[in-house]
Scaffold this motif. Structure first.
Motif, PDB file in Angstrom:
ATOM      1  N   LYS A 154       6.119  -1.304 -12.549  1.00 43.28           N
ATOM      2  CA  LYS A 154       7.230  -2.247 -12.692  1.00 43.28           C
ATOM      3  C   LYS A 154       7.884  -2.509 -11.340  1.00 43.28           C
ATOM      4  O   LYS A 154       8.206  -3.647 -10.996  1.00 43.28           O
ATOM      5  CB  LYS A 154       8.272  -1.689 -13.665  1.00 43.28           C
ATOM      6  N   VAL A 155       8.095  -1.438 -10.583  1.00 44.64           N
ATOM      7  CA  VAL A 155       8.701  -1.575  -9.248  1.00 44.64           C
ATOM      8  C   VAL A 155       7.784  -2.374  -8.331  1.00 44.64           C
ATOM      9  O   VAL A 155       8.239  -3.242  -7.576  1.00 44.64           O
ATOM     10  CB  VAL A 155       8.989  -0.182  -8.647  1.00 44.64           C
ATOM     11  N   LEU A 156       6.495  -2.084  -8.397  1.00 40.79           N
ATOM     12  CA  LEU A 156       5.538  -2.806  -7.565  1.00 40.79           C
ATOM     13  C   LEU A 156       5.516  -4.290  -7.898  1.00 40.79           C
ATOM     14  O   LEU A 156       5.408  -5.134  -7.007  1.00 40.79           O
ATOM     15  CB  LEU A 156       4.130  -2.207  -7.749  1.00 40.79           C
TER      16      LEU A 156
ATOM     17  N   LYS B 128       3.263   7.316 -18.312  1.00 44.08           N
ATOM     18  CA  LYS B 128       4.632   6.798 -18.314  1.00 44.08           C
ATOM     19  C   LYS B 128       5.146   6.611 -16.894  1.00 44.08           C
ATOM     20  O   LYS B 128       5.804   5.621 -16.574  1.00 44.08           O
ATOM     21  CB  LYS B 128       5.552   7.735 -19.097  1.00 44.08           C
ATOM     22  N   LEU B 129       4.861   7.583 -16.042  1.00 46.33           N
ATOM     23  CA  LEU B 129       5.300   7.499 -14.649  1.00 46.33           C
ATOM     24  C   LEU B 129       4.616   6.343 -13.929  1.00 46.33           C
ATOM     25  O   LEU B 129       5.254   5.579 -13.184  1.00 46.33           O
ATOM     26  CB  LEU B 129       5.002   8.819 -13.925  1.00 46.33           C
ATOM     27  N   ILE B 130       3.319   6.192 -14.144  1.00 46.32           N
ATOM     28  CA  ILE B 130       2.564   5.111 -13.514  1.00 46.32           C
ATOM     29  C   ILE B 130       3.067   3.760 -14.004  1.00 46.32           C
ATOM     30  O   ILE B 130       3.222   2.819 -13.215  1.00 46.32           O
ATOM     31  CB  ILE B 130       1.058   5.268 -13.785  1.00 46.32           C
ATOM     32  N   SER B 131       3.357   3.658 -15.292  1.00 49.42           N
ATOM     33  CA  SER B 131       3.866   2.405 -15.858  1.00 49.42           C
ATOM     34  C   SER B 131       5.190   2.016 -15.208  1.00 49.42           C
ATOM     35  O   SER B 131       5.414   0.845 -14.862  1.00 49.42           O
ATOM     36  CB  SER B 131       4.043   2.562 -17.368  1.00 49.42           C
ATOM     37  N   SER B 132       6.069   2.997 -14.997  1.00 50.54           N
ATOM     38  CA  SER B 132       7.365   2.728 -14.352  1.00 50.54           C
ATOM     39  C   SER B 132       7.182   2.301 -12.900  1.00 50.54           C
ATOM     40  O   SER B 132       7.855   1.383 -12.417  1.00 50.54           O
ATOM     41  CB  SER B 132       8.252   3.979 -14.420  1.00 50.54           C
ATOM     42  N   LEU B 133       6.271   2.951 -12.200  1.00 42.41           N
ATOM     43  CA  LEU B 133       6.015   2.601 -10.802  1.00 42.41           C
ATOM     44  C   LEU B 133       5.434   1.190 -10.672  1.00 42.41           C
ATOM     45  O   LEU B 133       5.751   0.456  -9.738  1.00 42.41           O
ATOM     46  CB  LEU B 133       5.057   3.615 -10.173  1.00 42.41           C
TER      47      LEU B 133
ATOM     48  N   LEU C 207       0.831  -1.195   0.000  1.00 38.08           N
ATOM     49  CA  LEU C 207       0.000   0.000   0.000  1.00 38.08           C
ATOM     50  C   LEU C 207       0.871   1.253   0.000  1.00 38.08           C
ATOM     51  O   LEU C 207       0.581   2.221  -0.720  1.00 38.08           O
ATOM     52  CB  LEU C 207      -0.928   0.008   1.215  1.00 38.08           C
ATOM     53  N   LEU C 208       1.946   1.234   0.771  1.00 37.64           N
ATOM     54  CA  LEU C 208       2.847   2.384   0.831  1.00 37.64           C
ATOM     55  C   LEU C 208       3.487   2.647  -0.537  1.00 37.64           C
ATOM     56  O   LEU C 208       3.598   3.797  -0.965  1.00 37.64           O
ATOM     57  CB  LEU C 208       3.931   2.156   1.889  1.00 37.64           C
ATOM     58  N   LEU C 209       3.896   1.572  -1.207  1.00 34.07           N
ATOM     59  CA  LEU C 209       4.493   1.725  -2.535  1.00 34.07           C
ATOM     60  C   LEU C 209       3.452   2.149  -3.574  1.00 34.07           C
ATOM     61  O   LEU C 209       3.798   2.754  -4.600  1.00 34.07           O
ATOM     62  CB  LEU C 209       5.136   0.408  -2.969  1.00 34.07           C
ATOM     63  N   TYR C 210       2.203   1.857  -3.293  1.00 33.40           N
ATOM     64  CA  TYR C 210       1.122   2.137  -4.235  1.00 33.40           C
ATOM     65  C   TYR C 210       0.633   3.586  -4.138  1.00 33.40           C
ATOM     66  O   TYR C 210       0.039   4.100  -5.094  1.00 33.40           O
ATOM     67  CB  TYR C 210      -0.034   1.181  -3.954  1.00 33.40           C
ATOM     68  N   ILE C 211       0.881   4.240  -3.022  1.00 34.70           N
ATOM     69  CA  ILE C 211       0.383   5.603  -2.803  1.00 34.70           C
ATOM     70  C   ILE C 211       0.805   6.575  -3.907  1.00 34.70           C
ATOM     71  O   ILE C 211      -0.017   7.393  -4.364  1.00 34.70           O
ATOM     72  CB  ILE C 211       0.809   6.113  -1.414  1.00 34.70           C
ATOM     73  N   PRO C 212       2.074   6.548  -4.382  1.00 29.96           N
ATOM     74  CA  PRO C 212       2.435   7.465  -5.482  1.00 29.96           C
ATOM     75  C   PRO C 212       1.585   7.270  -6.738  1.00 29.96           C
ATOM     76  O   PRO C 212       1.291   8.241  -7.444  1.00 29.96           O
ATOM     77  CB  PRO C 212       3.906   7.110  -5.761  1.00 29.96           C
TER      78      PRO C 212
ATOM     79  N   GLY D 135       6.893  -8.016  -5.081  1.00 34.15           N
ATOM     80  CA  GLY D 135       6.319  -9.268  -4.655  1.00 34.15           C
ATOM     81  C   GLY D 135       7.361 -10.304  -4.271  1.00 34.15           C
ATOM     82  O   GLY D 135       7.085 -11.239  -3.500  1.00 34.15           O
ATOM     83  N   LEU D 136       8.588 -10.139  -4.750  1.00 33.53           N
ATOM     84  CA  LEU D 136       9.643 -11.113  -4.471  1.00 33.53           C
ATOM     85  C   LEU D 136       9.983 -11.193  -2.981  1.00 33.53           C
ATOM     86  O   LEU D 136      10.402 -12.247  -2.481  1.00 33.53           O
ATOM     87  CB  LEU D 136      10.907 -10.753  -5.262  1.00 33.53           C
TER      88      LEU D 136
END
Length: 272
Positions: free
Chosen positions: A260-262, A253-258, A233-238, A266-267
């Motif tokens: 990828k990080v999200l 573009k910014l959302i697409s990059s974020l 949830l914390l990573l999802y806030i941006p 999961g790992l």
């Protein structure tokens, strides 16, 4: 050497590597490392093949949206690119056969068929194309749930949760990519969900989906009684922040990059 590097980059090595890792860890998590190795190989070769065939049939769109990126068919020709695609697909199936597990062979064959169909026709399937990619992304993690019996209850739950998150993030990212690729997709006569629904309505619906997913991410740590899962949830806030206000290609573009990080986040579940 430069040409070899360009050829290597055309199969999206980072995306392939991430899928390989997820595919292996899903089986490793339930103590089936050997099966995980074969399934990871099958996944890696299959995804590389899928990326190649997708590029071949998306050339009109990519010439506008991603003209700066190298494509295998541009380097060695369409005919040779199709041969490489067939070779990778064959390696994928052989890897699955080496597992001596009928269920893994069936899952691999299904995935390769869907990758081909999506590569050739996916741009005309509306949101069904997005669901297909999301399903394939989730399948990397869900395969043990399909092929194995007697998985310990808590591990079954964790894999199920990761499967859901992988599907949800992948579906959103494919939706976002439809916005990013809109100009080229229109040129090639594609019928993506965004084109069929229209930019304004599709963006409104995407925002609703994004906030609904945020609520689910809040719910997950409460259900599993593990507050570490609040990290998602914390990573999802941006992402929620960027969905405020009107649509813009820069936001997508910014959302697409974020996302990828999200997806990579999961790992960490396997090691906590």
């Amino acid at each position: 050497m430069k040409k070899l590097i360009q050829i290597f980059l055309t199969v999206r090595p980072i995306n392939v590597l991430v899928s390989i890792i997820y595919s292996y860890l899903a089986y490793w998590y339930i103590g089936k490392e050997n099966l995980g190795l074969y399934f990871a190989m099958a996944t890696g070769f299959g995804l590389a093949a899928g990326n190649i065939i997708n590029d071949i049939y998306d050339w009109k769109s990519d010439d506008i949206n991603k003209a700066y990126k190298a494509r295998l068919y541009k380097i060695i020709g369409v005919k040779n690119a199709k041969i490489v695609y067939a070779f990778f697909t064959l390696l994928s199936v052989i890897s699955a056969i080496l597992s001596f597990q009928v269920a893994i062979i069936i899952v691999t064959l299904l995935a390769n068929i869907l990758l081909y169909l999506y590569g050739k026709y996916g741009k005309y399937w509306g949101f069904l194309g997005n669901y297909t990619v999301a399903f394939l992304s989730a399948l990397c993690i869900a395969s043990p749930l399909i092929t194995e019996r007697n998985i310990v209850a808590n591990k079954f739950e964790i894999l199920s949760m990761l499967t859901f998150i992988a599907f949800a993030y992948s579906f959103m990212r494919e939706w976002v990519k439809d916005f990013e690729d809109l100009k080229g997709d229109i040129r090639m006569g594609a019928k993506t969900g965004v084109i069929r629904m229209g930019v304004k309505r599709s963006y409104t619906l995407l925002r609703v989906y994004a906030y609904f997913l945020g609520i689910l991410l809040l719910y997950i740590p409460l259900v599993y009684k593990n507050y570490f899962y609040f990290i998602w949830l914390l990573l999802y806030i941006p992402i929620l922040y960027y969905f405020l206000g009107r649509y813009s290609k820069r936001k997508m573009k910014l959302i697409s990059s974020l996302l990828k990080v999200l997806f990579l986040s999961g790992l960490i579940v396997y090691f906590v």
